[in-house]
Design an enzyme around this catalytic site. Structure first.
Site, mmCIF file in Angstrom:
data_model
loop_
_atom_site.group_PDB
_atom_site.id
_atom_site.type_symbol
_atom_site.label_atom_id
_atom_site.label_comp_id
_atom_site.label_asym_id
_atom_site.label_seq_id
_atom_site.Cartn_x
_atom_site.Cartn_y
_atom_site.Cartn_z
ATOM 1 N N HIS A 128 108.167 -5.745 23.138
ATOM 2 C CA HIS A 128 107.967 -5.902 24.577
ATOM 3 C C HIS A 128 108.609 -7.219 25.000
ATOM 4 C CE1 HIS A 128 104.808 -2.942 23.615
ATOM 5 N NE2 HIS A 128 104.919 -2.570 24.878
ATOM 6 N N GLU A 191 108.995 4.295 26.033
ATOM 7 C CA GLU A 191 108.410 4.765 27.297
ATOM 8 C C GLU A 191 109.375 4.565 28.465
ATOM 9 O OE1 GLU A 191 104.508 2.979 27.626
ATOM 10 O OE2 GLU A 191 103.977 3.560 25.579
ATOM 11 N N TRP A 196 107.143 1.334 34.047
ATOM 12 C CA TRP A 196 106.322 0.117 33.991
ATOM 13 C C TRP A 196 106.954 -0.987 33.142
ATOM 14 C CZ3 TRP A 196 103.572 4.881 33.030
ATOM 15 C CH2 TRP A 196 103.695 5.359 31.715
ATOM 16 N N TYR A 261 98.686 8.846 26.026
ATOM 17 C CA TYR A 261 97.307 8.385 25.937
ATOM 18 C C TYR A 261 96.384 9.312 26.714
ATOM 19 C CZ TYR A 261 98.933 4.019 23.908
ATOM 20 O OH TYR A 261 99.494 3.083 23.058
ATOM 21 N N GLU A 299 102.775 6.523 19.683
ATOM 22 C CA GLU A 299 101.665 5.747 20.262
ATOM 23 C C GLU A 299 100.698 6.730 20.881
ATOM 24 O OE1 GLU A 299 101.915 2.557 23.125
ATOM 25 O OE2 GLU A 299 103.789 1.848 22.243
#
Length: 372
Positions: A128, A191, A196, A261, A299
């Protein structure tokens, strides 16, 4: 007798069977110059899929839930064994910092990676990285020019290359007791079909995203970092076309996965999660089989795990029909202000016994299972 020997020799030649009767693999990862250990790990991942699905946990050795204790493992405290796959986060390494964005010292991280490798575990990393234009975090999505700005000929290219060089230098400190580089699965720019992160779908074009991925991988290879396997992992996708919209090409990817998730605590939330998990596992396993890649759930999890039998009643049945290399649950936060931020049970949690029951099943592989 001679006919039998001849037949064995012929079968061995065509099936690549070793003298002890086990089938050997000779699959090649995407890096033409991959180290011997990286090639070995790649083949091992294919072989282990025939045995079961490996259990993974992010930051498992970095700290425990509500307990900043490097080397601690909530999974081991609950089950008696380490996860087969351990995830690490290297955000802020690009800045030259001494610790990650989750306050894990990189020296301690290196020790954990070496320890995991020494006992036969598998290491995977996410990054990240900060927003190189604003100086903000990964989640700073102001503007839509960050990805474009780091490409060759653009204003932030040289600075970004310095970031990559810092990562490369760290990767090249990861060595086993014999001085060989430890192979690591590096999950880049994940992602990316959501918005985001600064490299997300609303922040970059597919062409620029693919160019940045290829530039990154090419730079590592030119820098002599040949012990990485590269993992591609968007968020939930509608179909294969959406999944591959920003795919950099088979020559730049070894592992395909997805991040998903469960959000919400009611039965409808569980059913939505199950539906989306199945849909994405269908996409990933089919593409992996077609392209010769390793499929994973890269994830996942349910923050706080609010159902005591969640693992045997939800997770285990979901995975049963699929041939997946591993499933990685997100981290158990140590920070005092995150008491509900955990994705695998810690000792004393109501789902701990259920998790232990699930991983005791032959299909689920812990660290000892992948070394027996």
């Amino acid at each position: 007798m001679k006919k039998s020997i001849v037949l064995i020799m012929i079968c061995s030649a065509f099936m690549n069977i070793s003298c002890d009767g086990t089938q050997e693999s000779n699959k090649k990862p995407s890096d033409p110059q991959a180290t011997e250990r990286a090639v070995s790990l790649y083949n091992r991942l294919f072989q282990l899929m025939d045995k079961g699905v490996m259990m993974g946990h992010q930051d498992d050795l970095a700290y425990g839930h509500q307990n900043y204790n490097p080397g601690a493992s909530d999974v081991k405290e609950v089950t008696g064994d380490y996860p087969a796959v351990t995830g690490w986060e290297i955000g802020h390494l690009e800045l030259g910092a001494d610790r990650s964005l989750d306050s894990v010292y990189f020296d301690k991280m290196r020790e954990g990676i070496i320890e995991t490798d020494a006992r036969g575990g598998i290491n995977t990393m996410s990054w990240h990285g900060d927003n190189i234009i604003t100086g903000g975090s990964t989640w700073d999505c102001k503007g839509n020019d960050v990805v474009h700005s780091v490409l060759p000929g653009q204003p932030k290219h040289d600075e970004f290359i310095q970031w990559l060089d810092r990562l490369a230098a760290f990767f090249n400190t990861l060595k086993d007791k014999n001085g060989e580089y430890i192979p690591v699965v590096f999950r880049l720019y994940h992602e990316h079909n959501s918005s985001w992160f600064w490299w997300g779908a609303e922040q970059s074009t597919p062409e620029d995203y693919i160019a940045m991925w290829r530039m990154t991988v090419d730079h590592f290879r030119k820098a002599g970092v040949n012990h990485l396997l590269f993992a591609y992992s968007p968020s939930s996708c509608t179909d294969e076309a959406a999944y591959l919209e920003r795919y950099p090409g088979d020559e730049y990817v070894d592992i395909v996965g997805f991040d998903i998730y469960q959000f919400g605590d009611d039965e409808a939330a569980i059913q939505n999660y199950c539906r989306d998990m199945k849909h994405n596992m269908d996409i990933v396993t089919k593409y992996a089989a077609k392209a010769g890649k390793i499929p994973t759930v890269s994830e996942t999890g349910w923050e706080g795990i609010k159902q005591a039998d969640y693992f045997t009643k939800v997770i285990a049945p979901l995975l049963e029909p699929y041939k997946i290399s591993w499933i990685l649950f997100w981290r158990n936060a140590w920070e005092p202000d995150k008491p509900g931020h955990f994705y695998l049970p810690y000792k004393g949690h109501e789902s701990a016994e259920d998790f232990k029951k699930m991983v005791s099943q032959p299909r689920f592989l812990m660290n000892q299972d992948i070394n027996n």
